[in-house]
Design a protein around this motif. Structure first.
Motif, mmCIF file in Angstrom:
data_model
loop_
_atom_site.group_PDB
_atom_site.id
_atom_site.type_symbol
_atom_site.label_atom_id
_atom_site.label_comp_id
_atom_site.label_asym_id
_atom_site.label_seq_id
_atom_site.Cartn_x
_atom_site.Cartn_y
_atom_site.Cartn_z
ATOM 1 N N PHE B 35 0.844 -1.195 0.000
ATOM 2 C CA PHE B 35 0.000 0.000 0.000
ATOM 3 C C PHE B 35 0.878 1.244 0.000
ATOM 4 O O PHE B 35 2.004 1.234 0.514
ATOM 5 C CB PHE B 35 -0.875 0.062 1.249
ATOM 6 N N GLN B 37 0.633 4.996 1.605
ATOM 7 C CA GLN B 37 -0.114 5.848 2.524
ATOM 8 C C GLN B 37 0.312 7.290 2.305
ATOM 9 O O GLN B 37 1.479 7.633 2.473
ATOM 10 C CB GLN B 37 0.105 5.444 3.990
ATOM 11 N N LEU B 97 -5.312 -8.479 7.991
ATOM 12 C CA LEU B 97 -4.043 -8.004 7.481
ATOM 13 C C LEU B 97 -3.202 -7.513 8.649
ATOM 14 O O LEU B 97 -3.668 -6.722 9.463
ATOM 15 C CB LEU B 97 -4.234 -6.860 6.490
ATOM 16 N N PHE B 99 0.089 -5.347 9.389
ATOM 17 C CA PHE B 99 0.886 -4.344 8.688
ATOM 18 C C PHE B 99 2.278 -4.218 9.295
ATOM 19 O O PHE B 99 2.476 -4.375 10.506
ATOM 20 C CB PHE B 99 0.215 -2.977 8.771
ATOM 21 N N GLY B 100 3.238 -3.869 8.422
ATOM 22 C CA GLY B 100 4.543 -3.452 8.889
ATOM 23 C C GLY B 100 4.506 -1.981 9.272
ATOM 24 O O GLY B 100 3.494 -1.295 9.073
ATOM 25 N N LYS B 101 5.629 -1.483 9.801
ATOM 26 C CA LYS B 101 5.693 -0.082 10.211
ATOM 27 C C LYS B 101 5.875 0.843 9.012
ATOM 28 O O LYS B 101 5.676 2.045 9.131
ATOM 29 C CB LYS B 101 6.836 0.132 11.200
#
Lengths: 112, 109
Positions: B35, B37, B97, B99-101
């Motif tokens: 994604f 952001q 899901l 998420f990573g940082k």
């Protein structure tokens, strides 16, 4: 084409006040629906998911609740806000049986 | 539970340079999504790529499922590519899901 609409865009609320955030998906029947939350500077985490009307499962306990009153609508709420509820709330959806997830534009909540 | 590590944490490029972003995850994945952001916070799905290689525009993602890693290659970066890139892993029946940082990308003119 599917569209996802979140409301409001932003809110400033007092500690202890109630909250209601909404999400509507148009153009797709019976989607899977999700609520995600991101604290300022934090990692996105899933809060709730729903696979059908009237059925919502909690993933993370944050003193929030969610409901799905209609096939295309997902509501996030609480009776009493905490400072820790501040952050960015995102509604998301996916096709039933498929993995790709699509997000709305989000609601930024500031609790003061 | 699933853990997602993204590297580098931040990346600064000159316009026109290429970027390589990495995502490593700890458990078997049934879904992997990249994604973008925006600075305002909204998420745009770039690629869904649980295995193999996928291309879209200037983006290429390669996921090696057995090694639990994925990469996102951005070619000929533009200033409008600046933002945060998130890797998300799905590993359960209800499509949670994790998420990573994220990797914060800054492309300067």
């Amino acid at each position: 084409a599917q569209t996802i609409h979140q409301w409001p865009v932003a809110e400033i609320k007092a500690v202890g006040s109630p909250l209601s955030l909404g999400c509507t998906i148009k153009g797709k029947s019976s989607p899977n629906l999700y609520w995600y939350w991101q604290a300022t500077g934090g990692t996105l985490q899933q809060l709730f998911y729903s696979i059908t009307v009237g059925q919502v499962e909690s993933v993370v306990q944050l003193n929030l609740s969610a409901s799905r009153p209609k096939d295309d609508q997902f509501i996030l709420s609480t009776e009493k806000l905490l400072l820790s509820h501040s952050g960015f709330y995102l509604c998301a959806w996916s096709y039933r049986g498929r993995r790709e997830v699509f997000f709305g534009k989000g609601t930024r909540l500031t609790v003061v | 539970g699933q853990q997602v590590q993204q590297s580098p944490a931040s990346l600064v490029l000159q316009e026109g340079e290429n970027a390589e972003l990495q995502c490593n995850f700890s458990s078997t994945a049934t879904q992997l999504q990249w994604f973008y952001q925006s600075p305002g916070g909204s998420l745009v799905s770039l690629l869904s790529n649980p295995s193999g290689t996928k291309h879209t525009g200037r983006l290429t993602s390669t996921t090696v499922t057995k090694e639990r890693r994925s990469s996102l290659h951005i070619s000929s970066s533009q200033t409008t590519d600046s933002g945060t890139y998130l890797c998300a892993i799905g590993d359960s029946g209800y499509n949670k899901l994790t998420f990573g940082k994220g990797t914060v990308l800054l492309v300067s003119p």
